[in-house]
Design a protein around this motif. Structure first.
Motif, PDB file in Angstrom:
ATOM      1  N   PRO A   1       4.147  21.636  42.273  1.00  0.00           N
ATOM      2  CA  PRO A   1       3.010  22.362  41.689  1.00  0.00           C
ATOM      3  C   PRO A   1       2.860  23.789  42.196  1.00  0.00           C
ATOM      4  O   PRO A   1       2.509  24.691  41.428  1.00  0.00           O
ATOM      5  CB  PRO A   1       1.808  21.496  42.076  1.00  0.00           C
ATOM      6  CG  PRO A   1       2.364  20.121  42.228  1.00  0.00           C
ATOM      7  CD  PRO A   1       3.731  20.321  42.804  1.00  0.00           C
ATOM      8  N   VAL A   2       3.104  24.011  43.489  1.00  0.00           N
ATOM      9  CA  VAL A   2       2.955  25.356  44.047  1.00  0.00           C
ATOM     10  C   VAL A   2       3.952  26.314  43.389  1.00  0.00           C
ATOM     11  O   VAL A   2       3.592  27.423  42.986  1.00  0.00           O
ATOM     12  CB  VAL A   2       3.143  25.338  45.578  1.00  0.00           C
ATOM     13  CG1 VAL A   2       3.114  26.763  46.129  1.00  0.00           C
ATOM     14  CG2 VAL A   2       2.060  24.491  46.226  1.00  0.00           C
ATOM     15  N   GLY A   3       5.185  25.871  43.256  1.00  0.00           N
ATOM     16  CA  GLY A   3       6.191  26.712  42.617  1.00  0.00           C
ATOM     17  C   GLY A   3       5.891  26.955  41.146  1.00  0.00           C
ATOM     18  O   GLY A   3       6.095  28.063  40.627  1.00  0.00           O
ATOM     19  N   ILE A   4       5.380  25.926  40.471  1.00  0.00           N
ATOM     20  CA  ILE A   4       5.034  26.065  39.053  1.00  0.00           C
ATOM     21  C   ILE A   4       3.950  27.122  38.865  1.00  0.00           C
ATOM     22  O   ILE A   4       4.066  28.018  38.019  1.00  0.00           O
ATOM     23  CB  ILE A   4       4.559  24.711  38.490  1.00  0.00           C
ATOM     24  CG1 ILE A   4       5.718  23.703  38.444  1.00  0.00           C
ATOM     25  CG2 ILE A   4       3.948  24.877  37.102  1.00  0.00           C
ATOM     26  CD1 ILE A   4       5.278  22.286  38.175  1.00  0.00           C
ATOM     27  N   VAL A   5       2.889  27.028  39.663  1.00  0.00           N
ATOM     28  CA  VAL A   5       1.785  27.982  39.542  1.00  0.00           C
ATOM     29  C   VAL A   5       2.240  29.389  39.920  1.00  0.00           C
ATOM     30  O   VAL A   5       1.921  30.370  39.240  1.00  0.00           O
ATOM     31  CB  VAL A   5       0.600  27.531  40.411  1.00  0.00           C
ATOM     32  CG1 VAL A   5      -0.461  28.627  40.504  1.00  0.00           C
ATOM     33  CG2 VAL A   5      -0.014  26.256  39.847  1.00  0.00           C
ATOM     34  N   ARG A   6       2.968  29.499  41.014  1.00  0.00           N
ATOM     35  CA  ARG A   6       3.444  30.821  41.444  1.00  0.00           C
ATOM     36  C   ARG A   6       4.285  31.486  40.354  1.00  0.00           C
ATOM     37  O   ARG A   6       4.103  32.672  40.042  1.00  0.00           O
ATOM     38  CB  ARG A   6       4.263  30.697  42.723  1.00  0.00           C
ATOM     39  CG  ARG A   6       4.754  32.058  43.247  1.00  0.00           C
ATOM     40  CD  ARG A   6       5.665  31.913  44.451  1.00  0.00           C
ATOM     41  NE  ARG A   6       6.861  31.151  44.118  1.00  0.00           N
ATOM     42  CZ  ARG A   6       7.177  29.987  44.660  1.00  0.00           C
ATOM     43  NH1 ARG A   6       6.380  29.430  45.547  1.00  0.00           N
ATOM     44  NH2 ARG A   6       8.286  29.365  44.308  1.00  0.00           N
ATOM     45  N   ASN A   7       5.204  30.739  39.751  1.00  0.00           N
ATOM     46  CA  ASN A   7       6.058  31.308  38.700  1.00  0.00           C
ATOM     47  C   ASN A   7       5.223  31.778  37.509  1.00  0.00           C
ATOM     48  O   ASN A   7       5.466  32.855  36.943  1.00  0.00           O
ATOM     49  CB  ASN A   7       7.081  30.274  38.234  1.00  0.00           C
ATOM     50  CG  ASN A   7       8.171  30.023  39.251  1.00  0.00           C
ATOM     51  OD1 ASN A   7       8.217  30.673  40.293  1.00  0.00           O
ATOM     52  ND2 ASN A   7       9.039  29.062  38.973  1.00  0.00           N
ATOM     53  N   ALA A   8       4.240  30.963  37.114  1.00  0.00           N
ATOM     54  CA  ALA A   8       3.414  31.334  35.963  1.00  0.00           C
ATOM     55  C   ALA A   8       2.589  32.583  36.249  1.00  0.00           C
ATOM     56  O   ALA A   8       2.487  33.485  35.401  1.00  0.00           O
ATOM     57  CB  ALA A   8       2.496  30.172  35.587  1.00  0.00           C
ATOM     58  N   VAL A   9       2.015  32.658  37.450  1.00  0.00           N
ATOM     59  CA  VAL A   9       1.203  33.829  37.795  1.00  0.00           C
ATOM     60  C   VAL A   9       2.070  35.076  37.902  1.00  0.00           C
ATOM     61  O   VAL A   9       1.696  36.152  37.423  1.00  0.00           O
ATOM     62  CB  VAL A   9       0.442  33.579  39.106  1.00  0.00           C
ATOM     63  CG1 VAL A   9      -0.268  34.848  39.578  1.00  0.00           C
ATOM     64  CG2 VAL A   9      -0.582  32.467  38.928  1.00  0.00           C
ATOM     65  N   LEU A  10       3.234  34.948  38.514  1.00  0.00           N
ATOM     66  CA  LEU A  10       4.139  36.090  38.628  1.00  0.00           C
ATOM     67  C   LEU A  10       4.534  36.616  37.248  1.00  0.00           C
ATOM     68  O   LEU A  10       4.566  37.835  37.021  1.00  0.00           O
ATOM     69  CB  LEU A  10       5.392  35.687  39.410  1.00  0.00           C
ATOM     70  CG  LEU A  10       5.257  35.628  40.931  1.00  0.00           C
ATOM     71  CD1 LEU A  10       6.510  35.008  41.547  1.00  0.00           C
ATOM     72  CD2 LEU A  10       5.044  37.029  41.499  1.00  0.00           C
TER      73      LEU A  10
END
Length: 386
Positions: A119-128
């Motif tokens: 989840p952390v990687g998913i959110v980070r990628n989307a925000v970036l």
């Protein structure tokens, strides 16, 4: 209880906050107009605007032609002074939006959650990706609000459990805050829908109402006294588990489709009753759209009676005054279904809440997440002017 004295510094801070909120709510204002709305003199208003302009929170936004004399300068909140991020996480997609402090969405992207393993990687990628689209440095984001289908513990902010998103569990919030900062908040999706309805929809200005969310799952967003009611464990609104006469009680609460009200109004039930009213097999929302378009009153009455069971149960406990139909089924049924549900509730419930259909445009979960993120960011930015 100790009271803070009305020091000049505190009064300036209160006036600054009031002025910024008025500029957000009303748009560009002249110094005189701001003075009228705040009750401050023109001199004090001018000093206030100069202070906020110096801090980069207010900017000139043109001029307003007057009668005699020079045009009056217009002032507005500088939209680039801060940004926020809002996300909606569902099993097959993650949508991220970035908005400026004035509430204008400057980027919205949807990504495949399989692009990252956690989840952390998913959110980070989307925000970036959203920040790159908007040409906004991620360090300028002041708050992050994430909407999910899970039950969120109001005491810790963690997702207690999520049937559709098993990777979202206790510990994810800490990981997100370590990656993005301490302003990350996870919120139940239907609670965010309630915030959006209160800000933009049919519940604008209403302090006591509920969102009756009907779709793949059944949910309830509860607004009491103008504030979200989450329950002691965050489980308020899990309407699919409502016991219903004639429907079996669940034998295993780990099966989200086994709740009694879910059995009564879920997709499987609607598909079964549709055949009895001559409707061809289709997704539930399409069935409702077809019934409305063709005037299939039998199907609509049956559906309304079923939804009324949930609405009446809520009404006799909370007496909210307004029930808003949302989700795929509520939107598809529109005002025709809302009218029938209101009539059905009145037949079985001593209180008679008004039943309306959602008026929020676009993705109501994302819009609610933006409302929450903007509230959080403005609390930070607008309260630290002095």
């Amino acid at each position: 209880m100790s009271l803070r004295p009305g020091t000049p510094r505190l009064l300036r801070q209160m006036n600054d906050r009031a002025a910024l909120e008025l500029l957000v709510a009303h748009g560009p204002l002249t110094r005189g107009e701001l003075g009228e709305l705040t009750g401050l003199s023109r001199v004090t208003s001018g000093q206030l605007l100069a202070r906020l302009e110096e801090r980069g929170l207010v900017t000139m936004a043109g001029e307003r032609p007057g009668g005699r004399g020079p045009n009056a300068a217009l002032y507005a909140v500088d939209p680039t002074s801060a940004y926020v991020a809002a996300l909606v996480v569902v099993p097959d997609s993650v949508t991220a939006a970035v908005a400026d402090i004035a509430g204008t969405v400057v980027a919205e992207v949807t990504v495949d959650p399989s692009e990252a393993a956690d989840p952390v990687g998913i959110v980070r990628n989307a925000v970036l990706r959203a920040c790159a689209t908007a040409s906004v440095d991620m360090a300028r984001l002041r708050s992050f609000v994430i909407g999910t289908r899970g039950v969120v513990d109001p005491a810790t902010g963690d997702v207690r459990y999520s049937f559709d998103l098993p990777a979202w569990h206790v510990g994810v919030l800490a990981g997100l805050r370590a990656e993005l900062g301490g302003s990350v908040v996870i919120e139940n999706d239907v609670n965010l829908v309630a915030l959006a309805e209160q800000a933009y929809g049919v519940a604008k200005g209403v302090d006591d109402f509920v969102i009756l969310w009907t779709g793949v799952g059944q949910g309830l967003g509860v607004m009491l006294g103008g504030r979200l009611h989450r329950g002691i464990s965050g489980g308020a609104g899990e309407l699919g588990w409502l016991p219903v006469p004639g429907e079996p009680l669940p034998a295993d609460v780990t099966d989200p489709q086994s709740g009694s009200f879910q059995r009564l109004v879920g997709n499987t039930a609607l598909a079964e009753i549709a055949t009895g009213y001559g409707l061809d097999a289709a997704p539930a929302a399409d069935l409702v759209c077809t019934a409305v378009a063709t005037g299939n009153s039998g199907f609509l009455e049956d559906l309304a009676r079923r939804l009324a069971v949930g609405a009446a149960a809520v009404a006799v406990v909370l007496d909210p005054g307004l029930v808003v139909l949302s989700g795929d089924i509520g939107r598809a049924g529109g005002w025709e279904l809302a009218r029938r549900v209101e009539e059905a509730v009145a037949r079985i419930c001593p209180s008679r809440p008004k039943v309306a259909v959602t008026q929020v445009e676009g993705d109501p979960i994302l819009r609610g997440a933006l409302v929450a993120a903007l509230d959080q960011a403005r609390e930070q930015v607008f309260s630290s002017t002095v």
